[in-house]
Scaffold this active site. Structure first.
Site, short mmCIF file in Angstrom:
data_model
loop_
_atom_site.label_atom_id
_atom_site.label_comp_id
_atom_site.label_asym_id
_atom_site.label_seq_id
_atom_site.Cartn_x
_atom_site.Cartn_y
_atom_site.Cartn_z
N PRO A 167 1.03 16.61 -5.42
CA PRO A 167 -0.31 16.17 -4.98
C PRO A 167 -1.43 17.13 -5.33
O PRO A 167 -2.59 16.73 -5.41
CB PRO A 167 -0.14 16.06 -3.45
CG PRO A 167 1.30 15.81 -3.24
CD PRO A 167 1.99 16.60 -4.31
N SER A 182 6.05 12.78 -2.02
CA SER A 182 4.72 13.02 -2.59
C SER A 182 3.98 11.70 -2.72
O SER A 182 4.55 10.69 -3.13
CB SER A 182 4.86 13.69 -3.97
OG SER A 182 3.62 13.81 -4.61
N GLU A 183 2.67 11.73 -2.41
CA GLU A 183 1.87 10.51 -2.42
C GLU A 183 1.83 9.83 -3.78
O GLU A 183 1.60 8.62 -3.88
CB GLU A 183 0.42 10.80 -2.00
CG GLU A 183 0.25 11.39 -0.63
CD GLU A 183 0.08 12.89 -0.67
OE1 GLU A 183 -1.03 13.38 -0.37
OE2 GLU A 183 1.07 13.56 -1.03
N ASN A 184 1.98 10.60 -4.86
CA ASN A 184 1.89 10.00 -6.19
C ASN A 184 3.22 9.41 -6.68
O ASN A 184 3.38 9.12 -7.86
CB ASN A 184 1.35 11.01 -7.22
CG ASN A 184 2.18 12.28 -7.31
OD1 ASN A 184 2.57 12.86 -6.29
ND2 ASN A 184 2.44 12.75 -8.50
N GLY A 185 4.15 9.19 -5.73
CA GLY A 185 5.32 8.40 -6.07
C GLY A 185 6.61 9.15 -6.31
O GLY A 185 7.38 8.79 -7.20
#
Length: 506
Positions: free
Chosen positions: A356, A333-336
């Site tokens: 996301p 996931s892009e948010n870590g």
């Protein structure tokens, strides 16, 4: 013979004396009595970096303190998004304290969208990964860098509106970006961000300013905290020096100027619970659900055992519910997050753990957590095997448009980064074959602004599956039950070849 340096014994008492003095009484104490005290010297105009993704890791106590200081204005705020009306940064939009946003996503914040389109707010719409890297690079003293994200888009060519006039005409456009070729691949020059202030949320902080994040609350907070001239931190818990083990410090005190105790309840933007996949597919009429289920079930067959996969919002997020038996993939996931799990059961939801789409999620066994700058480093470097995204349009050579409609702006998000390395990361698009008006979404050339040129590897619709070549175009490989090749041709506004081994969608 004389010694060139004093014996070690000469230094030992001095070292012991200085060290013992520093431990008995510390001169450094960054704990601040209140948010109001922390922002008392803050003033505009200024560039303010604000951490958070959705409602996760948002420094609401510090934001509220700025809201209560209407003299702090003319702010350029750098943040992934701007909260919601009446919440988070949405309050600073409504109070007109923000004159410009540098963000990747507007989302459902109607106030943000209206202010931008009506000329009351400047917006530098920036790919999510580029924002993270612009902050991280600035923190490291690097003034600029080249990235593959946004090459061939209006972000690169300077055609993105930054500010509108009241009549809806464009008052200012973005600046064209320099490009350069490295090893046969095109890159865009991005200038780093250098913040005056950073407002940051952490889980634990001590009086030295050492900080620890929890779950997915790191997102943009770490890179932004390290960047600014003055970094203000709010913590769920303020602890004594020494309570954080050295290896558990995620943000070092050297970057932090003040620490306050966070107040107020944590919020959840999209409370989402585990449910049957068929329920998640429900949208509109029964026919819509049937079409979506067909797409999602076919999309799930693209997952191969051992893959690292990134999924876009919507149907892609449902696809893992139909994983073939015996296939294990790791969701990124892009948010870590690496090792994203499913939706939680009621009572298991956690405001610090979202996907996301800003929905509550869980972690899979063996998951790991990090900042958004790290997440997008994985993505741009091609460590992700497959990314699955929705689309508004796809061209015959794999151009993708999925972030902007005329007169409507939701934002870029992480999509431009996700499709920036198609040589290593396969890009699969899942979408309905035609739009609500019956117009084909597969075209000879996209008419909407591009997310990325020649990046799509496969298209899965409710009618068909196409392989996509950036040189040779479309090849029809599968058809849905009851759908003829002639019908597919009539609903596809781009030429395509038919595979010799054409087969039904399973």
């Amino acid at each position: 013979m004389s010694r060139p340096f004093p014996a070690v014994s000469v230094f030992r008492p001095i070292w012991r004396r200085n060290f013992s003095a520093s431990t008995s009484k510390r001169a450094i104490d960054k704990l601040c009595g209140s948010a109001e005290q922390a922002v008392k010297n803050m003033k505009g105009p200024a560039t303010v970096l604000v951490g958070g993704f959705g409602f996760s890791g948002v420094p609401n106590t510090l934001i509220n303190a700025v809201r209560d200081r209407p003299d702090i204005k003319d702010l350029t705020v750098v943040s992934n998004n701007a909260g919601m009306p009446g919440a988070g940064l949405g309050q600073l939009l409504e109070s007109k304290q923000i004159s410009k946003m540098i963000a990747s996503f507007i989302g459902e914040n109607k106030v943000f969208e209206k202010m931008y389109l009506s000329g009351d707010l400047a917006l530098e719409l920036t790919p999510q990964g580029s924002i993270a890297e612009k902050c991280a690079a600035g923190a490291a003293g690097v003034p600029a860098f080249y990235t593959p994200a946004a090459y061939g888009t209006i972000v690169q060519t300077g055609e993105l509106p930054v500010r509108y006039n009241k009549d809806g005409s464009v008052a200012e456009k973005s600046t064209p970006k320099e490009t350069r070729t490295f090893k046969g691949k095109e890159y865009v020059l991005e200038e780093s961000i250098f913040g005056d202030y950073a407002l940051v949320k952490v889980h634990k902080a001590d009086k030295l300013g050492n900080c620890q994040f929890r779950k997915a609350m790191n997102n943009f907070n770490e890179a932004m905290a390290k960047n600014a001239k003055v970094t203000l931190v709010e913590a769920d818990q303020v602890v004594e020096v020494g309570e954080l083990a050295p290896e558990d410090v995620h943000l070092q005190g050297i970057y932090v100027d003040a620490v306050i105790q966070s107040t107020g309840e944590k919020q959840i933007e999209k409370l989402t619970f585990a449910k049957d996949p068929s329920e998640m597919l429900q949208a509109g009429s029964g026919d819509v659900a049937i079409r979506r289920e067909r797409i999602v079930k076919r999309a799930a067959k693209e997952f191969k055992d051992g893959m690292y996969v990134n999924l876009g919002i919507g149907m892609p997020l449902i696809a893992p519910s139909y994983l073939p038996e015996g296939v294990e993939v790791v969701l990124q996931s892009e948010n870590g997050i690496l090792g994203l799990g499913g939706y939680p059961k009621p009572g298991e939801e956690d405001p610090d753990l979202i996907n996301p789409g800003k929905e509550t999620v869980t972690l899979g066994r063996g998951a790991s957590l990090f900042g958004s700058h790290e997440s997008f480093g994985m993505i741009r470097a091609g460590k992700i095997d497959l990314t699955m995204l929705g689309a508004l349009q796809v061209s015959q050579y794999g151009d993708l448009a999925n972030f902007m409609l005329p007169g409507k702006v939701k934002g870029i998000g992480g999509a431009m980064d996700l499709v920036a390395n198609p040589e290593k990361t396969k890009v699969v698009v899942t979408m309905e074959h035609v739009d609500k008006k019956g117009n084909s979404k597969i075209l000879a050339d996209c008419t909407f602004p591009l997310t990325g040129p020649r990046c799509v590897w496969k298209i899965i619709t409710d009618l068909a599956v196409f392989d996509v070549s950036p040189a040779e175009g479309l090849t029809l490989t599968e058809f849905a039950e009851g759908i003829s090749v002639d019908e597919i041709r009539s609903k596809t506004a781009a030429p395509f070849k038919v595979a010799d081994d054409l087969k039904p969608m399973l």
